[in-house]
Design an enzyme around this catalytic site. Structure first.
Site, PDB file in Angstrom:
ATOM      1  N   ASN A   9       0.864  -1.183   0.000  1.00 35.71           N
ATOM      2  CA  ASN A   9       0.000   0.000   0.000  1.00 35.71           C
ATOM      3  C   ASN A   9       0.901   1.233   0.000  1.00 35.71           C
ATOM      4  OD1 ASN A   9      -1.823   2.038   0.502  1.00 35.71           O
ATOM      5  ND2 ASN A   9      -2.281   1.403   2.606  1.00 35.71           N
ATOM      6  N   LYS A  11       0.051   4.246  -0.305  1.00 34.88           N
ATOM      7  CA  LYS A  11      -0.628   5.427   0.254  1.00 34.88           C
ATOM      8  C   LYS A  11      -0.413   6.639  -0.663  1.00 34.88           C
ATOM      9  CE  LYS A  11       0.081   3.461   4.787  1.00 34.88           C
ATOM     10  NZ  LYS A  11      -0.100   3.614   6.204  1.00 34.88           N
ATOM     11  N   HIS A  99      -9.475   0.778   4.872  1.00 39.56           N
ATOM     12  CA  HIS A  99      -8.212   1.016   5.588  1.00 39.56           C
ATOM     13  C   HIS A  99      -8.489   1.958   6.760  1.00 39.56           C
ATOM     14  CE1 HIS A  99      -4.170   2.445   6.473  1.00 39.56           C
ATOM     15  NE2 HIS A  99      -3.734   1.354   5.859  1.00 39.56           N
ATOM     16  N   GLU A 101      -7.046   4.465   7.808  1.00 37.76           N
ATOM     17  CA  GLU A 101      -6.910   5.901   7.490  1.00 37.76           C
ATOM     18  C   GLU A 101      -8.174   6.409   6.788  1.00 37.76           C
ATOM     19  OE1 GLU A 101      -3.160   5.479   5.480  1.00 37.76           O
ATOM     20  OE2 GLU A 101      -2.229   4.980   7.401  1.00 37.76           O
ATOM     21  N   GLU A 171      -5.393  -5.293  10.534  1.00 38.61           N
ATOM     22  CA  GLU A 171      -4.389  -4.249  10.735  1.00 38.61           C
ATOM     23  C   GLU A 171      -4.671  -3.524  12.050  1.00 38.61           C
ATOM     24  OE1 GLU A 171      -2.445  -2.920   6.884  1.00 38.61           O
ATOM     25  OE2 GLU A 171      -4.278  -1.772   7.021  1.00 38.61           O
ATOM     26  N   GLY A 177       2.278   2.173  10.779  1.00 39.20           N
ATOM     27  CA  GLY A 177       3.201   3.291  10.625  1.00 39.20           C
ATOM     28  C   GLY A 177       3.864   3.722  11.926  1.00 39.20           C
ATOM     29  N   SER A 217       3.344  -2.220  10.451  1.00 38.79           N
ATOM     30  CA  SER A 217       4.801  -2.234  10.659  1.00 38.79           C
ATOM     31  C   SER A 217       5.420  -3.599  10.358  1.00 38.79           C
ATOM     32  CB  SER A 217       5.163  -1.760  12.069  1.00 38.79           C
ATOM     33  OG  SER A 217       4.705  -0.429  12.264  1.00 38.79           O
TER      34      SER A 217
HETATM   35  C1  PEP Z   1      -0.831   0.061   6.076  1.00 40.35           C
HETATM   36  O1  PEP Z   1      -0.988   1.266   6.014  1.00 40.35           O
HETATM   37  O2  PEP Z   1      -1.665  -0.716   5.550  1.00 40.35           O
HETATM   38  C2  PEP Z   1       0.331  -0.437   6.791  1.00 40.35           C
HETATM   39  C3  PEP Z   1       0.358  -1.694   7.149  1.00 40.35           C
HETATM   40  O3  PEP Z   1       1.317   0.480   7.035  1.00 40.35           O
HETATM   41  P1  PEP Z   1       2.752   0.172   7.697  1.00 40.35           P
HETATM   42  O4  PEP Z   1       3.268  -1.101   7.107  1.00 40.35           O
HETATM   43  O5  PEP Z   1       3.601   1.353   7.328  1.00 40.35           O
HETATM   44  O6  PEP Z   1       2.536   0.064   9.160  1.00 40.35           O
END
Ligand code: PEP
Length: 260
Positions: A9, A11, A99, A101, A171, A177, A217
């Site tokens: 992703n 973003k 997601h 966000e 997630e 992040g 992460s």
């Molecule tokens: C995400 O935004 O789906 C995600 C998993 O981000 P990150 O790997 O940066 O934590």
């Protein structure tokens, strides 16, 4: 047996130029991977990059283009939005939906997400449906209840055949992040729980077939241990998908832990 999936992703990162460079690097490294077809790799760049990404990946084994969101209507007065039909005809096969966000900044709720899932299925796009709890919900022991409600409210009106088109991504919001990762045991516990609620609603065959990815992460150093868990079928990768070597190392971890 479920095939492992690694989805990147991106973003709101990369211009058309820098995206081209990153895509070319990923494609070149992916072509050198042994047994790359054991894993489905998905790259979800910003909308503007989808046509060139889809064209570059077209005909390549095991690597596909995805979008990060879509609108539920095919067309109309929705200024600034992109429809599932537009995404499908631009060459994408996957769409990330729900997601955290999008839920947090754009107030996307279960009713809206259900319509988006329906729109994707109508255009033969595979939804990657995200769910996950915030830190306070985990600390108060409500994480399973929250994730169950997210899945039940958005997905459980779909038929078993429709559910078999889906990918679910767990997630935990506190891990996205932040550099904090769910431990392999925490990820496995939640993935097993998600599979158990799918099993109660749709039966074992459906529950066993739906891939459940971990996101939050996930990186080159922790992917192998996470992906070794029985119910973790790969990852949804944010930050680490923007570095070609890291993303390829995560795909390698998925190949290594593949049961195929
Ligand atoms: C995400 O935004 O789906 C995600 C998993 O981000 P990150 O790997 O940066 O934590």
């Amino acid at each position: 047996m479920r095939q492992k999936i690694v989805a990147g992703n991106w973003k709101m990162n990369q211009t058309i130029d820098t995206a081209g460079t990153l895509l070319n690097e990923i494609v070149a490294l992916h072509a050198q991977l042994e047994h790359s077809s054991k894993v489905t790799t998905v790259i979800c760049p910003p909308y503007l990059v989808i046509p060139s990404c889809a064209q570059l990946l077209s005909g390549k084994d095991g690597i596909f283009c995805g979008a990060q969101n879509c609108h539920n209507e095919d067309k109309g007065a929705y200024t600034g939005e992109i429809s599932a039909e537009m995404i499908a005809t631009a060459g994408s096969q996957y769409v990330i939906l729900g997601h955290s966000e999008r839920r947090m900044y754009f107030k996307e709720d279960a009713i809206f997400l259900k319509k988006k899932v329906q729109a994707c299925l109508s255009h033969n796009l595979i939804p990657i449906f995200c769910c996950g709890e915030i830190q306070a919900e985990r600390e108060s022991g409500k994480h399973q209840e929250v994730v169950e409600a997210q899945i039940r409210e958005a997905l459980f009106s779909f038929t078993a055949d429709e559910m078999l088109m889906l990918v679910i991504a767990y997630e935990p919001v506190w891990a996205i992040g932040t550099g904090l990762t769910a431990s392999p045991a925490q990820a496995q516990e939640m993935h097993h729980f998600i599979r158990s609620i799918l099993q109660k609603q749709y039966g074992s065959a459906v529950a066993e077939a739906i891939p459940i990815l971990y996101g939050g992460s996930c990186n080159a150093a922790n992917a192998e241990e996470l992906f070794s868990q029985a119910d973790v079928d790969g990852g949804l990768i944010g930050g680490a998908s923007l570095k070609s070597a890291d993303f390829i190392a995560i795909i390698s971890a998925a190949i290594k832990t593949s049961n195929l």
